[in-house]
Scaffold this active site. Sequence first.
Site, PDB file in Angstrom:
ATOM      1  N   CYS A 285       0.804  -1.231   0.000  1.00  0.00           N
ATOM      2  CA  CYS A 285       0.000   0.000   0.000  1.00  0.00           C
ATOM      3  C   CYS A 285       0.833   1.276   0.000  1.00  0.00           C
ATOM      4  O   CYS A 285       0.580   2.195  -0.786  1.00  0.00           O
ATOM      5  CB  CYS A 285      -0.901   0.020   1.228  1.00  0.00           C
ATOM      6  SG  CYS A 285      -1.707  -1.544   1.605  1.00  0.00           S
TER       7      CYS A 285
ATOM      8  N   TYR B 201      -5.768  -6.205  -9.257  1.00  0.00           N
ATOM      9  CA  TYR B 201      -5.548  -4.812  -8.836  1.00  0.00           C
ATOM     10  C   TYR B 201      -4.068  -4.481  -8.730  1.00  0.00           C
ATOM     11  O   TYR B 201      -3.653  -3.345  -9.023  1.00  0.00           O
ATOM     12  CB  TYR B 201      -6.286  -4.524  -7.531  1.00  0.00           C
ATOM     13  CG  TYR B 201      -5.709  -5.166  -6.296  1.00  0.00           C
ATOM     14  CD1 TYR B 201      -4.797  -4.491  -5.501  1.00  0.00           C
ATOM     15  CD2 TYR B 201      -6.098  -6.448  -5.909  1.00  0.00           C
ATOM     16  CE1 TYR B 201      -4.269  -5.055  -4.374  1.00  0.00           C
ATOM     17  CE2 TYR B 201      -5.570  -7.029  -4.767  1.00  0.00           C
ATOM     18  CZ  TYR B 201      -4.657  -6.341  -4.006  1.00  0.00           C
ATOM     19  OH  TYR B 201      -4.126  -6.907  -2.882  1.00  0.00           O
TER      20      TYR B 201
ATOM     21  N   HIS C 170     -20.770  21.446  -3.206  1.00  0.00           N
ATOM     22  CA  HIS C 170     -20.528  21.791  -4.610  1.00  0.00           C
ATOM     23  C   HIS C 170     -19.381  22.805  -4.725  1.00  0.00           C
ATOM     24  O   HIS C 170     -19.297  23.715  -3.893  1.00  0.00           O
ATOM     25  CB  HIS C 170     -21.806  22.385  -5.211  1.00  0.00           C
ATOM     26  CG  HIS C 170     -21.717  22.660  -6.665  1.00  0.00           C
ATOM     27  ND1 HIS C 170     -21.750  21.671  -7.610  1.00  0.00           N
ATOM     28  CD2 HIS C 170     -21.597  23.838  -7.350  1.00  0.00           C
ATOM     29  CE1 HIS C 170     -21.670  22.196  -8.805  1.00  0.00           C
ATOM     30  NE2 HIS C 170     -21.564  23.527  -8.679  1.00  0.00           N
TER      31      HIS C 170
ATOM     32  N   GLU D 254     -20.352  14.769  -4.435  1.00  0.00           N
ATOM     33  CA  GLU D 254     -21.765  15.150  -4.456  1.00  0.00           C
ATOM     34  C   GLU D 254     -22.558  14.411  -5.533  1.00  0.00           C
ATOM     35  O   GLU D 254     -23.790  14.391  -5.496  1.00  0.00           O
ATOM     36  CB  GLU D 254     -21.904  16.657  -4.684  1.00  0.00           C
ATOM     37  CG  GLU D 254     -21.561  17.129  -6.081  1.00  0.00           C
ATOM     38  CD  GLU D 254     -21.901  18.585  -6.331  1.00  0.00           C
ATOM     39  OE1 GLU D 254     -22.968  19.039  -5.840  1.00  0.00           O
ATOM     40  OE2 GLU D 254     -21.101  19.260  -6.992  1.00  0.00           O
TER      41      GLU D 254
END
Length: 817
Positions: free
Chosen positions: A386, A523, A790, A795
């Site tokens: 990681c 991955y 926003h 969002e």
Amino acid sequence: MKAHKLNKAKAWLICCEKSQIADSDSSDREVEEHKARNKTKKQLDNKEENKAKDKMEIDVENKVENTTENQVDKTEDKVRSKTQGDIENEVENKVKNQRGKIENKLEVKTEDDVKIESQADEVENKERNTTEGDVENKMENKVENKVENQIDKTENKLETNTEDDVKNKVEMDKTENKLDTKTEDHVEIKNQMENQVENKVGSKTEDNVENEIKNEAENKVEIESNVDKEVDNQEKQENILSTSHTIGVLTLVGAQHGASLTADVTCSDSRELHCMSPMIMATLTVFARLVSSQCAHAKLLRLTGRQPLFAGCDAGLVYGRGAMACMCTDQGYDYDLLVIGGGSGGLAAAKEAVGLGAKVAVLDYVTPSPIGTTWGLGGTCVNVGCIPKKLMHQAALLGEAVHEAATLGWQLDPKSVKIDWESLRTAVQNHIKSVNWVTRVELRTKKIEYFNALGHFKDAHTVVGITKKGEEKILTAKNILVAVGGRPKYPDIPGAVEYGISSDDIFSLERAPGKTLIVGAGYIGLECAGFLNGLGYDTTLIIRSLVLRGFDRQMAIHVAEEMQQRGVKFNYEAKLKKVSKQEDGRLLADWIDKDGQIHQDVYDTVLFAIGRRPLTQELKPENVGLKLVPETGKIDAVNEQTNVPNIYAVGDVLHKKPELTPVAIHAGKLLARRLYGNSTEKMDYTNVATTVFTPLEYGCVGLSEEAAITLHGEQEIEIFHAYYKPTEFFVPQKNVDRCYVKVIALRHGDERVLGMHFVGPNAGEVIQGFAVAIKCGLTMPKLKSTVGIHPTVAEEFTRINITKRSGLDPKPQSCCS
């Protein structure tokens, strides 16, 4: 009875005389023997009378404590270095020099002193001359063997320790002189501590022993049966000590200003352990006041190796202001928890357990990769997973941002921007080493013992650790945690191991990877391909079947197509056949496509990312009957508990559990709390969020579309989806075709959300918050009623309203409506 016991005393006297003869430089042995006997006989009657007349009523315990406090520093090292052979030799060598001192000491002894001395003398003799006939023969043989058959062994020991012994004896003489003026009871300490082998018997003189033997011979008839029992018990303890190899570490615990001492003693058989003599208890009380400890489970006397429990561990007696209790912990193991594997899950469990009062050790060892790569403590995530992956991913994104900066007014020449691999690698490795260091320091701070050794099972409670030098360390524990993780697989083709590398090697590669072939499209393969391509290296993927197997199919295809648009080459349904090295040092790769056509190309690096294997076979699971899943080699545990009740597992070794660092960490913590903190909370492996750090990141939590249909049926679920345009993509005119969100929910009832998927910038940051919402039972009405921030990409989840079932276009018409 009296004659029988007198004969035992004489037998011990003969033993002492033989030992004296063996170590003495005197050439006339018989003269020395007669001298010792005659002198002791002459003093016998006079000293008995003097003892009865000149007694002083002095508190023995207070004198012992005061004396010990004054002398502890000088005698501590002597006490620990004494052996039974040393005791006998020093007792005999002190005959000529200490007679006058003993007379003075004996003159001021109290009646209690006489009783204690008599009891101690009886203990001394009965340890060597047991009352039972068969035991008596055994002890006589033991005495003769020590003097006659093992003289060479004793002499060798004395030869190797001569200088230290001389220094110790000189210091003992000084101690004796000080004791003459300060207390008359130091001799009592020596007598009573004889049973512990390592205590202050070393400072007792031969003349004192012989006198007390004679006194004991006269007074044995008067000793009551309770003393006989004590002798028998002391005998058992002496036998235990003689058959249990060596005495382990002395640790005084909870000894803050008179706190009790706790003895956790193991032995080589199941015989009872009875409490030691009053003088020893008083002495140890003083020692307790000198030591402060916060450990909850201390061991006063611990013999090496895992031994059965004593039967009589409930015998605890209090003497004065101190107490000795036999608190035998679980089977006398070295540790409460032994963790095999120094990765995130194992370390998390270890730190949590030690915080709850457990004694913990960690074994960790990195077997070098085929090209010799190794790393430090911390496991895959810190060293080759990681952390370095995210750093190199970030480096690639910064390179992309530099090129985009010109469109936003920055005056620079994008063509001059290039990566310096050596600088990048050095920066990444320096950070990793700093984490390794911090991890080591944290273990020391938390009192977790760390062993750099490759562990395997010997039995269900014993682990053998093999160090880098090939030395063995035997460790025992009540509970053992398997947290060994996994390592990359290599295909069984020519040249793969000889010339290929893996994710174990790429982050510390000494040279720039150059043109790279990556075999595998999970991955790990996609992440490596993404940052290598972003750093400017030609990158090709060979994919046998699916991209991102196990993830949502639609989202996986989005990720792959976006990477192709960035320049990564994908060869689907292809299979690598061999790798060979050319004269120029580059690698020639042969692969076959889905039509059977053979292809060749030359690369600087071939990286294998075809999966990982758990390191369970290296544990020798057959030694404990640990069951593994045949197809994967993983452990099918229930609540982290394997089929062996005291063996647990966390992390990548678990069957059908997410191979994610946070999963291992959380599971390890919860396991430790259940084992040592009375917790009942269990790990929930459902709805775990994750992110694939490809150039355009993919984050998800919950069910994939395919899994939801399988579980609930296509008619029972609703798929909400939308494309979106990140604001930061507009000016640079970046492609927005792959920025996509999807929400899977139940169609009826409360419309509970089953899964959320996001492809776009900072996907990991976005999906983490929604993972909490799903844990809390997020529903579509709640999601739609949430007001977004926003302009953000997160969002888009709150604005989602188009379903696949509707057939409407999910592409946005405007950024603000």
